[in-house]
Design an enzyme around this catalytic site. Structure first.
Site, mmCIF file in Angstrom:
data_model
loop_
_atom_site.group_PDB
_atom_site.id
_atom_site.type_symbol
_atom_site.label_atom_id
_atom_site.label_comp_id
_atom_site.label_asym_id
_atom_site.label_seq_id
_atom_site.Cartn_x
_atom_site.Cartn_y
_atom_site.Cartn_z
ATOM 1 N N HIS A 257 -2.380 -9.809 6.797
ATOM 2 C CA HIS A 257 -3.628 -8.922 5.973
ATOM 3 C C HIS A 257 -5.310 -9.732 5.977
ATOM 4 O O HIS A 257 -5.603 -10.081 4.785
ATOM 5 C CB HIS A 257 -3.167 -9.573 4.275
ATOM 6 C CG HIS A 257 -3.224 -8.208 3.774
ATOM 7 N ND1 HIS A 257 -2.595 -8.447 2.426
ATOM 8 C CD2 HIS A 257 -4.726 -7.105 3.578
ATOM 9 C CE1 HIS A 257 -3.213 -7.265 1.591
ATOM 10 N NE2 HIS A 257 -4.205 -6.898 2.224
ATOM 11 N N SER B 178 -1.710 14.301 2.904
ATOM 12 C CA SER B 178 -1.886 14.056 1.089
ATOM 13 C C SER B 178 -1.760 14.970 0.513
ATOM 14 O O SER B 178 -0.848 15.687 1.081
ATOM 15 C CB SER B 178 -3.205 14.110 1.675
ATOM 16 O OG SER B 178 -3.716 15.172 2.255
ATOM 17 N N ARG C 278 -0.632 -0.979 3.012
ATOM 18 C CA ARG C 278 0.308 -2.276 1.682
ATOM 19 C C ARG C 278 1.609 -2.209 2.226
ATOM 20 O O ARG C 278 1.970 -0.984 2.954
ATOM 21 C CB ARG C 278 0.430 -1.561 0.148
ATOM 22 C CG ARG C 278 -0.634 -1.466 -0.335
ATOM 23 C CD ARG C 278 -1.440 -3.586 0.167
ATOM 24 N NE ARG C 278 -1.951 -3.544 -1.196
ATOM 25 C CZ ARG C 278 -3.048 -3.993 -0.511
ATOM 26 N NH1 ARG C 278 -3.988 -3.387 0.473
ATOM 27 N NH2 ARG C 278 -4.491 -4.017 -1.425
ATOM 28 N N GLU D 272 4.954 -9.961 1.803
ATOM 29 C CA GLU D 272 3.869 -10.738 2.094
ATOM 30 C C GLU D 272 3.121 -12.196 0.960
ATOM 31 O O GLU D 272 3.201 -12.206 0.578
ATOM 32 C CB GLU D 272 2.391 -10.420 3.251
ATOM 33 C CG GLU D 272 1.729 -9.619 1.739
ATOM 34 C CD GLU D 272 0.848 -8.929 2.140
ATOM 35 O OE1 GLU D 272 -0.598 -9.536 1.719
ATOM 36 O OE2 GLU D 272 1.080 -7.963 3.439
#
Length: 327
Positions: free
Chosen positions: A292, A187, A245, A274
């Protein structure tokens, strides 16, 4: 007994894209809002908006398909004050432009976090233990003729790297602790209250892990964050799971690494373009594909719809949004 409000007195809400979760529950809210549904019109979308939605103050949008709330759409909605999305991610919204116009955003918040975390762990187990591949092996009648099936890897004790230790990433970590996994994370800043090892560099994280689980948001900084170098650093027994994503991974490089055996496998719920998926992935037994659907459960659909309408009701009642998106 509830008093039925005439339809011409109901607040108008524009619904962008034909979401199945909204369609299935629309009847429950017909007496609270008047919905404008562009997909029921023969007009092109922008023409429909110009003709029917100039005075609309709120719109409801579901991620998926290829629709994004762009500047062109916003130009057609001069009265817009609120965008409500049923997603925890907002990459389908032109957030900067929405903010510039003074439009508020409400989103799914943490409602989907547990479901997405469940899917991430499920994909990880599937890829490591070859569950889907084994299912195909049995169904195709290969067990009696070919005998031995490719053995997998155990999950217990694995070194797992989580890219993005937000709400979803934290839920994933919590689940994997039960398997005795050693958790590390990447992070921008170190989180002082968590016991896991922090790596500010995702390449260094991959070097020290057996699997990477992608849980972060898609931004310009995270686009193709997981590139070929990161995957090679993960190694030949390494596994990648993506519930973030699709474009966070360099998809072309990932396919090359999978085919060449530079990583062991991948579990993918999201894809770079997608719903179009590279056909090379269909022929790889070391890949598990999901449409998804990580956050989509019967319970989450009900919860998302209720949350969306709670935000709409708060907005039209001049009350604070229930789940505002604050960037």
């Amino acid at each position: 007994m509830a008093v039925e409000i005439p339809s011409d007195e109901l607040h108008q809400v524009l619904v962008l894209s034909p979401p199945f979760e909204f369609t299935s529950l629309e009847s429950q809210f017909q007496n609270r809002f008047q919905f404008l549904n562009p997909w029921n019109s023969n007009l092109p979308l922008l023409q429909f908006l110009i003709s029917n939605a100039q005075s609309v103050r709120a719109c409801l949008v579901m991620p998926g398909g290829r629709l994004a709330v762009s500047s062109a759409i916003l130009d057609c909605l001069p009265s817009l004050e609120l965008v409500v999305t049923t997603s925890a991610g907002v990459d389908h919204l032109h957030v900067a432009e929405i903010r510039r116009r003074g439009v508020a955003i409400a989103f799914a918040g943490n409602l989907l976090s547990q479901d997405v975390a469940d899917m991430a762990v499920g994909l990880l187990i599937d890829v490591l233990r070859n569950i889907s591949a084994g299912d195909r092996f049995v169904r195709q009648g290969l067990w009696p003729t070919q005998g031995d099936f490719s053995i997998g890897l155990k999950l217990s004790g694995k070194r797992i790297g989580i890219v993005g230790l937000g709400k979803i990433g934290s839920e994933v970590a919590k689940r994997l602790e039960g398997f005795g996994c050693r958790i590390s994370y990447n992070s921008r800043t170190k989180k002082p209250l968590v016991p896991y090892s922090h790596y500010s560099n995702v390449h260094e994280l991959a070097t020290n892990c057996d699997a990477l689980i992608i849980c972060c948001c898609l931004t310009e900084e995270t686009r193709h964050l997981i590139n070929r170098e990161v995957m090679v650093a993960l190694g030949k027994d390494g596994v990648i799971i993506n519930v973030g994503r699709g474009a966070i991974i360099d998809e072309k490089a990932m396919i090359e690494c999978l085919i060449q055996g530079e990583i062991k496998g991948a579990g993918l719920d999201v894809f770079e373009h997608e719903p179009e998926i590279p056909k090379q992935l269909f022929n790889l037994d070391n890949v598990v594909l999901s449409p998804h659907a990580a956050g989509t459960t019967t319970e989450s659909i009900v919860g998302l719809t209720e949350l969306a309408f709670e935000n709409l009701e708060a907005f039209f009642s001049n009350k604070p949004l229930v789940s505002p998106f604050l960037d």
